[in-house]
Structure formats: structure tokens, C-alpha cells
Motif scaffolding. Structure first.
Motif, short mmCIF file in Angstrom:
data_model
loop_
_atom_site.label_atom_id
_atom_site.label_comp_id
_atom_site.label_asym_id
_atom_site.label_seq_id
_atom_site.Cartn_x
_atom_site.Cartn_y
_atom_site.Cartn_z
N SER A 1 -43.89 -10.77 -2.69
CA SER A 1 -42.25 -10.97 -2.53
C SER A 1 -42.01 -12.21 -3.23
CB SER A 1 -42.14 -10.87 -1.03
OG SER A 1 -40.76 -11.36 -0.74
N TYR B 1 -40.15 -27.74 7.76
CA TYR B 1 -40.25 -27.36 6.30
C TYR B 1 -40.06 -28.72 5.53
CZ TYR B 1 -39.00 -24.18 2.43
OH TYR B 1 -39.22 -23.51 1.27
N ILE C 1 -40.54 -15.32 -5.20
CA ILE C 1 -41.13 -16.09 -6.11
C ILE C 1 -42.53 -15.76 -6.57
CG2 ILE C 1 -41.67 -18.55 -6.58
CD1 ILE C 1 -39.09 -19.26 -5.16
N ASN D 1 -48.66 -20.28 -3.24
CA ASN D 1 -47.25 -20.16 -2.99
C ASN D 1 -46.94 -19.68 -1.55
OD1 ASN D 1 -44.47 -19.19 -4.36
ND2 ASN D 1 -45.54 -17.44 -3.30
N GLY E 1 -34.86 -24.71 -5.94
CA GLY E 1 -33.78 -24.80 -5.27
C GLY E 1 -33.68 -23.56 -4.52
N THR F 1 -34.46 -14.51 -2.16
CA THR F 1 -36.01 -13.80 -1.76
C THR F 1 -35.81 -13.17 -0.52
OG1 THR F 1 -36.78 -15.66 -0.76
CG2 THR F 1 -36.99 -15.34 -3.34
N ASN F 2 -36.89 -12.96 0.20
CA ASN F 2 -37.20 -12.25 1.60
C ASN F 2 -37.28 -13.36 2.46
OD1 ASN F 2 -36.30 -9.33 1.15
ND2 ASN F 2 -38.24 -9.45 -0.25
N ASP G 1 -54.42 -13.69 5.14
CA ASP G 1 -53.55 -14.63 5.83
C ASP G 1 -53.86 -16.05 5.34
OD1 ASP G 1 -52.37 -16.45 7.69
OD2 ASP G 1 -52.73 -15.24 9.33
N VAL G 2 -53.16 -16.57 4.59
CA VAL G 2 -53.55 -17.93 4.12
C VAL G 2 -53.74 -18.77 5.24
CG1 VAL G 2 -52.44 -17.78 1.79
CG2 VAL G 2 -51.11 -18.55 3.71
N PHE H 1 -33.30 -19.93 -4.14
CA PHE H 1 -33.37 -18.55 -4.72
C PHE H 1 -33.40 -17.31 -3.83
CE2 PHE H 1 -35.79 -18.97 -8.95
CZ PHE H 1 -35.63 -20.33 -9.15
N LYS I 1 -43.24 -29.50 3.12
CA LYS I 1 -43.03 -29.49 1.63
C LYS I 1 -43.45 -31.09 0.77
CE LYS I 1 -42.09 -25.17 1.03
NZ LYS I 1 -43.24 -24.16 0.22
N ASP J 1 -51.58 -11.37 0.24
CA ASP J 1 -50.55 -11.46 1.17
C ASP J 1 -50.73 -11.09 2.15
OD1 ASP J 1 -47.19 -11.83 0.05
OD2 ASP J 1 -47.49 -10.99 2.03
N1 LIG Z 1 -36.34 -18.73 -1.80
C1 LIG Z 1 -35.99 -20.13 -1.80
O1 LIG Z 1 -34.90 -20.51 -1.97
C2 LIG Z 1 -37.08 -21.15 -1.78
C3 LIG Z 1 -36.80 -22.52 -2.14
C4 LIG Z 1 -37.67 -23.36 -2.30
C5 LIG Z 1 -39.27 -22.95 -2.09
N2 LIG Z 1 -39.44 -21.81 -1.72
C6 LIG Z 1 -40.81 -21.45 -1.37
O2 LIG Z 1 -41.30 -20.51 -2.32
C7 LIG Z 1 -42.17 -19.93 -1.66
C8 LIG Z 1 -42.16 -18.45 -1.74
O3 LIG Z 1 -41.01 -18.21 -0.71
P1 LIG Z 1 -40.10 -16.81 -1.41
O4 LIG Z 1 -38.97 -17.44 -1.11
O5 LIG Z 1 -40.40 -16.32 -2.45
O6 LIG Z 1 -39.91 -16.10 -0.02
P2 LIG Z 1 -40.60 -14.49 0.31
O7 LIG Z 1 -40.66 -14.35 1.80
O8 LIG Z 1 -39.91 -13.57 -0.43
O9 LIG Z 1 -42.22 -14.32 -0.10
C9 LIG Z 1 -43.17 -15.10 0.36
C10 LIG Z 1 -44.50 -14.34 0.83
O10 LIG Z 1 -45.35 -15.08 1.45
C11 LIG Z 1 -45.90 -14.21 2.35
N3 LIG Z 1 -46.73 -14.96 3.42
C12 LIG Z 1 -45.99 -15.57 4.55
N4 LIG Z 1 -46.80 -16.09 5.38
C13 LIG Z 1 -48.07 -15.90 4.89
C14 LIG Z 1 -49.35 -16.00 5.22
N5 LIG Z 1 -49.74 -16.72 6.27
N6 LIG Z 1 -50.26 -15.68 4.24
C15 LIG Z 1 -50.20 -14.76 3.32
N7 LIG Z 1 -49.14 -14.67 2.77
C16 LIG Z 1 -48.04 -15.09 3.67
C17 LIG Z 1 -44.82 -13.25 2.82
O11 LIG Z 1 -45.30 -12.18 3.45
C18 LIG Z 1 -44.04 -12.92 1.67
O12 LIG Z 1 -44.59 -11.74 0.93
C19 LIG Z 1 -42.41 -20.43 -0.25
O13 LIG Z 1 -43.48 -21.27 -0.22
C20 LIG Z 1 -41.28 -20.99 0.12
O14 LIG Z 1 -41.16 -22.06 1.01
C21 LIG Z 1 -38.49 -20.82 -1.65
#
Ligand SMILES: NC(=O)c1ccc[n+]([C@@H]2O[C@H](COP(=O)([O-])OP(=O)(O)OC[C@H]3O[C@@H](n4cnc5c(N)ncnc54)[C@H](O)[C@@H]3O)[C@@H](O)[C@H]2O)c1
Length: 273
Positions: free
Chosen positions: A21, A175, A23, A95, A206, A210-211, A68-69, A208, A179, A42
């Protein structure tokens, strides 16, 4: 070097955690679109299967593994299997991440949110966020280093956040801590692994769309709130992170290590108006 060589990742073995999903999916897509062999790891089996099927339909070399990470032995097993299958591991994106619930500040109107106050912040929530967003980065980098060191080559890219550099009070405290910890661990790993020609960097996004957090970024009110914090005046699409991901994975960035590159529409600069 020609531009086609600079960004060449053809036949690279790539792992993306949290790749089903948002990023992580964009990272996987752009590497596969440029000829890499990509394993998306994932927790979410349904979404993973759907996205892998879609990408395979586009004739991309992508596969999924349910991992599961936060399960350390499972991460190491999944890395071992991937390296055995590909015969090489060139790029790893650490990620996977989750949101942290509310922060001490309200998301919309000005004012405090008691649910996010330190004395009310649930211990279990703190532990889960640290485990998923920080401890998992250590596990993933450890598994990557184990395989990359003998080859004397590799790229590791950690998704941190603008939250690693500055506090956003509407986002839960765990969070921020996770981070910032991941960002500093990235620098430590970059220094240690430079000798082995393993480059370690971070992408700090910043806001994005996403889910994350159950997809609240698709809510127009949330988009309005975050857009107000961004000088470019909008949240980002995951398409917009692909260029940076390809850059950090490819020969174009061969002298960059220990860097956290912010991609935030200028949010870190403060409000424009
Ligand atoms: N979306 C934003 O605005 C944003 C901003 C800064 C940082 N981030 C970071 O970007 C990264 C990706 O997040 P995203 O926004 O794409 O979110 P997202 O929810 O769209 O994608 C995250 C994915 O990680 C998977 N995941 C969660 N826990 C997990 C685990 N224990 N084991 C394996 N997979 C797992 C989820 O199932 C999901 O598919 C994260 O580290 C998030 O903190 C996101």
C-alpha cells in the motif's frame, strides 16, 4: 554517465516492507517498472495479493510475501528465502509503518486533544508504534546487512517522516519518537556500513495520501488540515515519491549516504502565509 545508466536498476533484487500500500507500493512499482525484481512484504494478505496480481498483469517482476515486520525470525526467514531465490539483494526499503493515534493537539480546530495527552496515551499503543515503526527498522536493516556485507554492495532506504525532524502535535507522541529514532539509527548504520559499500539513507515524507491510519487521509477535512500546513498547498500523491526512491536505489546517488531527504512540499519550512 548516460541518464539511462544513471538510473539503471535492471535485474536488481529488491525488498520493500509495507509494500502492499501507499508509499511502499510506489517504491516497489517504480523499481519494477525499471526492470528490478521486487518482493513486497506486508501483513495485509488481501491487499498484497490484489496489488501483486495487478502488477503481474502489467508484466512486472513482482511477488508478495506475507510478513509481519515485528516478527523478527519471520523477517530473517523471508530475507533468506528472497536472497536464495534471486541470488542477490541490491536494495531494501525499510518502510512498513503505522500511525500512532491522536496527538495532544486537535487535528482540525485549534486546541488540545485530551486523548493524545501523555497521561492518557495508552502504554500498549506506545509499545506497538515503537515496535512497528522503530524496532522493525532495526530488524530489517540487520537482515539486509547480513546479506549485503559479503557482497560488499547494497542500498538501504528507510522511510522516516518529517516528524523525525519536527513535532506535529496532532500526531501521537510515539510516532515522533519512533521516526526520530529511525533517522538517527540510519546515520549510525550509514557510518558503520560505508566500509562495506552499503549506502543507507532515509526518505522523510510530509503528508502523502495513503491508507495509513485506516485511510483518514482520503477525508477532505484531513486533506484540508494538512494542506494548510504545506506551502505547496496540498497533500502529495504517492506517484510523487517514485523519483526519489529510484534515485536512492540507483547509481545516480552513489556518493550519498547517511542523508535524510525530506519530501514535504516545503512543510518543514513553516507556514507560507
Ligand atoms: N502517508 C504519510 O503522510 C506519511 C508521512 C510520513 C511518513 N510516512 C511513513 O511511510 C511509511 C508507509 O506508510 P503509508 O503512508 O504508505 O501507509 P499505508 O498504510 O498506505 O502503507 C503501510 C503498509 O505497511 C503495512 N504494515 C503495517 N504494519 C506492518 C507490519 N507489522 N508488518 C508488515 N507490514 C505492515 C500495512 O499493511 C500497509 O500495507 C510508514 O513508515 C509511514 O510512517 C507516511
Amino acid at each position: 554517465m548516460k541518464i539511462s545508466e544513471m538510473f539503471r536498476v535492471k535485474d536488481y533484487g529488491v525488498i520493500v516492507t509495507g509494500g502492499a500500500s501507499g508509499i511502499g507500493l510506489a517504491y516497489g512499482e517504480v523499481l519494477a517498472e525499471n526492470g528490478a525484481r521486487v518482493t513486497l512484504m506486508d501483513l495485509d494478505r488481501t491487499r498484497l495479493n490484489r496489488e501483486v496480481k495487478r502488477l503481474k498483469g502489467l508484466k512486472l517482476d513482482v511477488r508478495g510475501m506475507v510478513v509481519d515486520v515485528t516478527d523478527r525470525p519471520a523477517v530473517h526467514r523471508a530475507f533468506d528465502k528472497t536472497v536464495k531465490d534471486y541470488g542477490r539483494l541490491d536494495v531494501v526499503f525499510a518502510n512498513a509503518g503505522i500511525d500512532s493515534g491522536p496527538g495532544f493537539r486537535q487535528m482540525g480546530p485549534a486546541g488540545r486533544n485530551p486523548e493524545g495527552a501523555i497521561e492518557n496515551y495508552a502504554d500498549a499503543r506506545w509499545d506497538k508504534v515503537i515496535d512497528t515503526n522503530l524496532n522493525s527498522v532495526f530488524t530489517t536493516v540487520k537482515a539486509a546487512a547480513r546479506h549485503m556485507k559479503p557482497r560488499h554492495s547494497g542500498r538501504i532506504v528507510i522511510t522516516t517522516s518529517l516528524a523525525a525532524e519536527r513535532i506535529e502535535g496532532a500526531i501521537g507522541a510515539a510516532y515522533m519518537a519512533a521516526k526520530a529514532g529511525a533517522a538517527h539509527f540510519m546515520r549510525n548504520a550509514a557510518l558503520e556500513l560505508a566500509k562495506y559499500n552499503i549506502l543507507v539513507n532515509a526518505i522523510a515524507p510530509g503528508p502523502f495520501i495513503t491508507n495509513i491510519g485506516g485511510g483518514h487521509a482520503f477525508d477532505p477535512n484531513v486533506q484540508k488540515f494538512f494542506a494548510g500546513l504545506v506551502p505547496l498547498g496540498r497533500m502529495a500523491s504517492t506517484e510523487e515519491i517514485k523519483g526519489l526512491a529510484l534515485f536512492l536505489a540507483s547509481p545516480a546517488s552513489s556518493y550519498i549516504t547517511g542523508a535524510q531527504i525530506v519530501i514535504d512540499g516545503g512543510s518543514g519550512l513553516g507556514p507560507a502565509d
